[in-house]
Design a protein around this motif. Sequence first.
Motif, short mmCIF file in Angstrom:
data_model
loop_
_atom_site.label_atom_id
_atom_site.label_comp_id
_atom_site.label_asym_id
_atom_site.label_seq_id
_atom_site.Cartn_x
_atom_site.Cartn_y
_atom_site.Cartn_z
N ASP A 248 0.83 -1.21 0.00
CA ASP A 248 0.00 0.00 0.00
C ASP A 248 0.86 1.26 0.00
O ASP A 248 0.51 2.26 -0.66
CB ASP A 248 -0.94 0.00 1.21
CG ASP A 248 -2.02 -1.07 1.10
OD1 ASP A 248 -2.26 -1.56 -0.03
OD2 ASP A 248 -2.62 -1.42 2.14
N ARG A 249 1.98 1.24 0.72
CA ARG A 249 2.89 2.39 0.68
C ARG A 249 3.42 2.59 -0.73
O ARG A 249 3.53 3.73 -1.21
CB ARG A 249 4.06 2.16 1.66
CG ARG A 249 3.74 2.48 3.10
CD ARG A 249 4.99 2.55 3.96
NE ARG A 249 5.61 1.26 4.15
CZ ARG A 249 5.29 0.40 5.13
NH1 ARG A 249 4.32 0.70 5.98
NH2 ARG A 249 5.92 -0.74 5.24
N LYS A 250 3.77 1.49 -1.38
CA LYS A 250 4.30 1.58 -2.75
C LYS A 250 3.27 2.19 -3.69
O LYS A 250 3.62 2.88 -4.65
CB LYS A 250 4.70 0.18 -3.22
CG LYS A 250 5.56 0.18 -4.48
CD LYS A 250 6.20 -1.17 -4.72
CE LYS A 250 5.20 -2.21 -5.12
NZ LYS A 250 5.85 -3.48 -5.54
N ASP A 251 1.99 1.96 -3.38
CA ASP A 251 0.91 2.51 -4.21
C ASP A 251 0.54 3.94 -3.83
O ASP A 251 -0.42 4.50 -4.38
CB ASP A 251 -0.33 1.61 -4.10
CG ASP A 251 -0.13 0.27 -4.79
OD1 ASP A 251 0.80 0.16 -5.61
OD2 ASP A 251 -0.89 -0.67 -4.48
N GLY A 252 1.28 4.52 -2.87
CA GLY A 252 1.08 5.93 -2.54
C GLY A 252 0.26 6.21 -1.30
O GLY A 252 -0.01 7.38 -1.00
N HIS A 253 -0.14 5.18 -0.57
CA HIS A 253 -0.92 5.40 0.64
C HIS A 253 0.00 5.68 1.84
O HIS A 253 1.08 5.09 1.94
CB HIS A 253 -1.79 4.17 0.94
CG HIS A 253 -2.77 3.86 -0.14
ND1 HIS A 253 -3.97 4.53 -0.27
CD2 HIS A 253 -2.72 2.96 -1.16
CE1 HIS A 253 -4.62 4.07 -1.32
NE2 HIS A 253 -3.90 3.11 -1.88
N ASP A 254 -0.44 6.56 2.72
CA ASP A 254 0.36 6.91 3.91
C ASP A 254 0.09 5.89 5.00
O ASP A 254 -0.76 6.07 5.88
CB ASP A 254 -0.02 8.32 4.38
CG ASP A 254 0.91 8.82 5.49
OD1 ASP A 254 1.79 8.04 5.92
OD2 ASP A 254 0.76 9.98 5.91
N ILE A 255 0.81 4.78 4.92
CA ILE A 255 0.67 3.69 5.88
C ILE A 255 1.97 3.58 6.69
O ILE A 255 3.06 3.47 6.11
CB ILE A 255 0.39 2.35 5.18
CG1 ILE A 255 -0.90 2.44 4.36
CG2 ILE A 255 0.29 1.21 6.20
CD1 ILE A 255 -2.17 2.62 5.14
N VAL A 256 1.85 3.60 7.99
CA VAL A 256 3.00 3.54 8.89
C VAL A 256 3.02 2.18 9.58
O VAL A 256 2.00 1.73 10.12
CB VAL A 256 2.90 4.66 9.96
CG1 VAL A 256 3.99 4.49 11.02
CG2 VAL A 256 3.02 6.03 9.30
N THR A 257 4.17 1.54 9.56
CA THR A 257 4.35 0.25 10.26
C THR A 257 5.07 0.46 11.58
O THR A 257 6.05 1.20 11.65
CB THR A 257 5.16 -0.73 9.39
OG1 THR A 257 4.37 -1.15 8.29
CG2 THR A 257 5.58 -1.96 10.18
N VAL A 258 4.56 -0.19 12.61
CA VAL A 258 5.25 -0.26 13.90
C VAL A 258 5.64 -1.71 14.16
O VAL A 258 4.78 -2.60 14.10
CB VAL A 258 4.34 0.25 15.04
CG1 VAL A 258 4.95 -0.07 16.41
CG2 VAL A 258 4.12 1.75 14.93
N TYR A 259 6.92 -1.94 14.38
CA TYR A 259 7.41 -3.26 14.78
C TYR A 259 7.42 -3.25 16.31
O TYR A 259 8.27 -2.63 16.93
CB TYR A 259 8.81 -3.51 14.22
CG TYR A 259 8.84 -3.42 12.71
CD1 TYR A 259 9.11 -2.21 12.07
CD2 TYR A 259 8.57 -4.53 11.93
CE1 TYR A 259 9.12 -2.11 10.69
CE2 TYR A 259 8.57 -4.45 10.55
CZ TYR A 259 8.84 -3.24 9.93
OH TYR A 259 8.83 -3.15 8.56
N PRO A 260 6.44 -3.89 16.95
CA PRO A 260 6.21 -3.68 18.38
C PRO A 260 7.45 -3.94 19.24
O PRO A 260 8.18 -4.91 19.03
CB PRO A 260 5.10 -4.69 18.70
CG PRO A 260 4.41 -4.90 17.40
CD PRO A 260 5.49 -4.82 16.37
N ALA A 261 7.63 -3.07 20.23
CA ALA A 261 8.77 -3.20 21.13
C ALA A 261 8.70 -4.48 21.95
O ALA A 261 9.73 -5.00 22.39
CB ALA A 261 8.84 -1.98 22.05
N ASP A 262 7.47 -5.01 22.16
CA ASP A 262 7.34 -6.26 22.90
C ASP A 262 7.34 -7.48 21.97
O ASP A 262 7.07 -8.58 22.42
CB ASP A 262 6.11 -6.25 23.81
CG ASP A 262 4.85 -5.69 23.14
OD1 ASP A 262 4.94 -5.21 22.00
OD2 ASP A 262 3.79 -5.73 23.78
N GLY A 263 7.65 -7.27 20.69
CA GLY A 263 7.90 -8.40 19.81
C GLY A 263 7.12 -8.42 18.52
O GLY A 263 5.90 -8.18 18.52
N THR A 264 7.82 -8.68 17.43
CA THR A 264 7.21 -8.89 16.11
C THR A 264 7.12 -10.39 15.86
O THR A 264 7.99 -11.15 16.27
CB THR A 264 8.07 -8.23 15.02
OG1 THR A 264 8.08 -6.80 15.23
CG2 THR A 264 7.55 -8.53 13.62
#
Length: 349
Positions: A248-264
């Motif tokens: 979705d980011r590649k398609d231009g959408h403002d999507i933010v990923t969080v890799y959780p501090a308590d584990g991915t």
Amino acid sequence: MTTTIVKATRRSVVAGVAAGLGLMIGGFTLAGTALAQEVDLAKAKSEGKVVWYTSTPIEQANKLARMFEEQTGIKVELFRSGGSAILRRFNQEASAGRVAADVLTTSDPAASNVMTEQGLFVAFKPKDFDKIPAEAKDPNGNWIGQRLNLITIYMRGDKIPAADRPAKWTDLTDAKYDGKLVMTDPSFTSLQLSVVGTLSQKLGWDYYKKLADNDVMVVQGNQQVSDNLKRGERLIAVGALDSYAAEDRKDGHDIVTVYPADGTFVIPSPTAVVKGSPNPNAAKAFAEFMISPAAQKVFPADGGYSARSDIDPPAGSPKVSELTILPVDYAALEKNAAKIKDQFNDLFR
């Protein structure tokens, strides 16, 4: 368009296996500690087709099928659905004594381990078997990881200010996220079953009760989560497949990923050659193709992670070794799968 990375302690979930020696002995290639088996491509071509049951995202599945057809002339018959739905169909056919699939790809290592014990797969170590880390394959080759699935929290960056973004799984129970959350159904997608099974054990079912109190919307699969965020119906994806966010980011959408501090979560997608299938040689040819460099580069190009230790992560994304990883107890997960689904349904339906 930004990707937010919550920095975590370095800990590798996967470690490379020794490189192959490349020596031919009686039709086998020495590959690290294991012998790589040769594929009889002439017999595979004479069979003419391979039937592939898969939970691979549909665009990627079609892309891989076309690549294989172009390389070999062998037709791919594709049945694609969610991981749990794929397994239900496969197991129903197996129980009826009918084997329709040649190759099975899901995102459920727990179920794949059980089916290995039941003798449903062919032990097969193709070329480049040694390039797949030990944690992403069965040591005897009964299944091999097609890709690595990173399960994260992602959200609409234009709607959730940086100061209000969750950094951990436990943050999502905050009342400020009421009515903003969407998640997949563990009865449909086996990736979510791994997430729910692990977090309910780690944080208790009270965690999911609090999420339910925050009016989480439950949809079938990861495509529905992505579409939901793009439409703005919900703003935060809870435990969803991050390759959709990257696409979705590649398609231009403002999507933010969080890799959780308590584990991915980092979960391999097992690919297995089915025992007694109609096209056994084409099945091996397709399974070998699946871990070839050309096929494996499809995943990072689409924002996902290759299963191979020698292929870089997608552009702008962290290496797996840079994340804190939540381990999954696959044996316990398989044992308790029905109970986990029932408890989840009791809370959210």
